[in-house]
Design a protein around this motif. Sequence first.
Motif, mmCIF file in Angstrom:
data_model
loop_
_atom_site.group_PDB
_atom_site.id
_atom_site.type_symbol
_atom_site.label_atom_id
_atom_site.label_comp_id
_atom_site.label_asym_id
_atom_site.label_seq_id
_atom_site.Cartn_x
_atom_site.Cartn_y
_atom_site.Cartn_z
ATOM 1 N N GLY A 128 0.834 -1.197 0.000
ATOM 2 C CA GLY A 128 0.000 0.000 0.000
ATOM 3 C C GLY A 128 0.866 1.244 0.000
ATOM 4 O O GLY A 128 0.950 1.937 1.023
ATOM 5 N N PRO A 129 1.504 1.561 -1.119
ATOM 6 C CA PRO A 129 2.341 2.765 -1.167
ATOM 7 C C PRO A 129 1.508 4.032 -1.299
ATOM 8 O O PRO A 129 0.435 4.023 -1.909
ATOM 9 N N GLY A 130 2.011 5.137 -0.747
ATOM 10 C CA GLY A 130 1.380 6.429 -0.953
ATOM 11 C C GLY A 130 1.588 6.893 -2.379
ATOM 12 O O GLY A 130 2.536 6.483 -3.057
ATOM 13 N N ILE A 131 0.710 7.755 -2.856
ATOM 14 C CA ILE A 131 0.787 8.209 -4.243
ATOM 15 C C ILE A 131 2.095 8.928 -4.528
ATOM 16 O O ILE A 131 2.609 8.878 -5.647
ATOM 17 N N ARG A 132 2.691 9.586 -3.529
ATOM 18 C CA ARG A 132 3.957 10.271 -3.768
ATOM 19 C C ARG A 132 5.069 9.292 -4.130
ATOM 20 O O ARG A 132 5.933 9.600 -4.949
ATOM 21 N N ILE A 133 5.034 8.096 -3.539
ATOM 22 C CA ILE A 133 6.003 7.065 -3.906
ATOM 23 C C ILE A 133 5.802 6.651 -5.357
ATOM 24 O O ILE A 133 6.757 6.510 -6.125
ATOM 25 N N VAL A 134 4.548 6.447 -5.729
ATOM 26 C CA VAL A 134 4.247 5.978 -7.083
ATOM 27 C C VAL A 134 4.626 7.038 -8.120
ATOM 28 O O VAL A 134 5.128 6.706 -9.203
ATOM 29 N N ARG A 135 4.410 8.311 -7.788
ATOM 30 C CA ARG A 135 4.820 9.372 -8.716
ATOM 31 C C ARG A 135 6.337 9.374 -8.909
ATOM 32 O O ARG A 135 6.837 9.508 -10.028
ATOM 33 N N SER A 136 7.067 9.255 -7.816
ATOM 34 C CA SER A 136 8.522 9.352 -7.861
ATOM 35 C C SER A 136 9.192 8.071 -8.354
ATOM 36 O O SER A 136 10.256 8.125 -8.970
#
Length: 269
Positions: free
Chosen positions: A209-217
Motif C-alpha cells: 500500500g504505497p502512498g501516491i507520492r512514492i508511485v509518482r517518484s
Amino acid sequence: MTRVTPAPAHRIQVVAHRGSSEDAPEHTLAAYRKAIEDGADALECDVRLTADGHLVCVHDRRVNRTSNGRGAVSALELADLAALDFGSWKDAAESPDWKDPSLTSVLTLERLLELVADAGRRVELAVETKHPTRWAGQVEERLLALLGRFGLAAPASPEESPVRIMSFSARSLHRVAEAAPRIPTVYLTQFATPRVREGRLPAGVRAAGPGIRIVRSHPGIVARLHEAGHQVHVWTVDEPADVELCMRLGVEAIITNRPGQVLSQLGRR
C-alpha cells in the motif's frame, strides 16, 4: 524520466478513504453512506480501541481535529466519544444531513459492518489498524473477534474475503496472519524503502500500500511488486493525473477521498 509502459486493462477497485470524505466528514455514517451511494467497491476505515474495549473508526490518536472534544481515543470510553460531534469541523452548508447527530456521532466498527451487511450489494472493507498504541495486540484480537461475529474471520480463501486488514506496522499484520491466515493483509508505506523498491514485503503479506507520492517518484516500483506476486493498493489518489498514472501502471486498488469522481474517470458511472 522513467518511462511508464501501459499495463493490461483490468478492473481497478475503488476504495472510499474514510468514506466519501471529501463530501462528508471522515469516518462518519454520513461519509460511508455517501460512498456506498457513489458506487465505491470498498470502504476504508481506521480503527482504534477505546478505554472500555470498543473499536471505533477514528484516524488520529486524539479526537481534537475531527470532533468538538479533546483527548486520546485510548483514554476515553465509548460513552464519552458518543457525546461528541464528529461532523462540526466540516462545513455543513452543502449538506444539511450532517446536522443529524446519528450521522455524525462516533462510528463503531460494529456499526460500519452492519452498514456493509445491509448495502444490498458486495461492498468490501479495508480496515487499517493504527500504531503505536497502548493496546498493542488487543486491537487485532478485538478486531478478529468482531469479524468472527459477522462470519468474516475465516473466509474460504484470501481471494474470496470481503475484508482485508492494512497497517504500517508489520508486527500488527503478523499478528493477524497468525490468528486468521486467510484474511488478506496490506503493508502500508509512505517511504520508498530499499526493501519495498525491490518488491519485498513482510512475510505472508499479499499486497503493498504505497502512498501516491512514492508511485509518482518511483513508478517502476509497481512492476517490481507485481513481478514478486504482490498486489498494489495506492493511497490517497484524488487528482485526475494520479488516477491516470495508476491506470497506466495497472494497480489493483485506488484509495480515494473522491470515489464518485474516480469511478467516473474510470468510465464506471
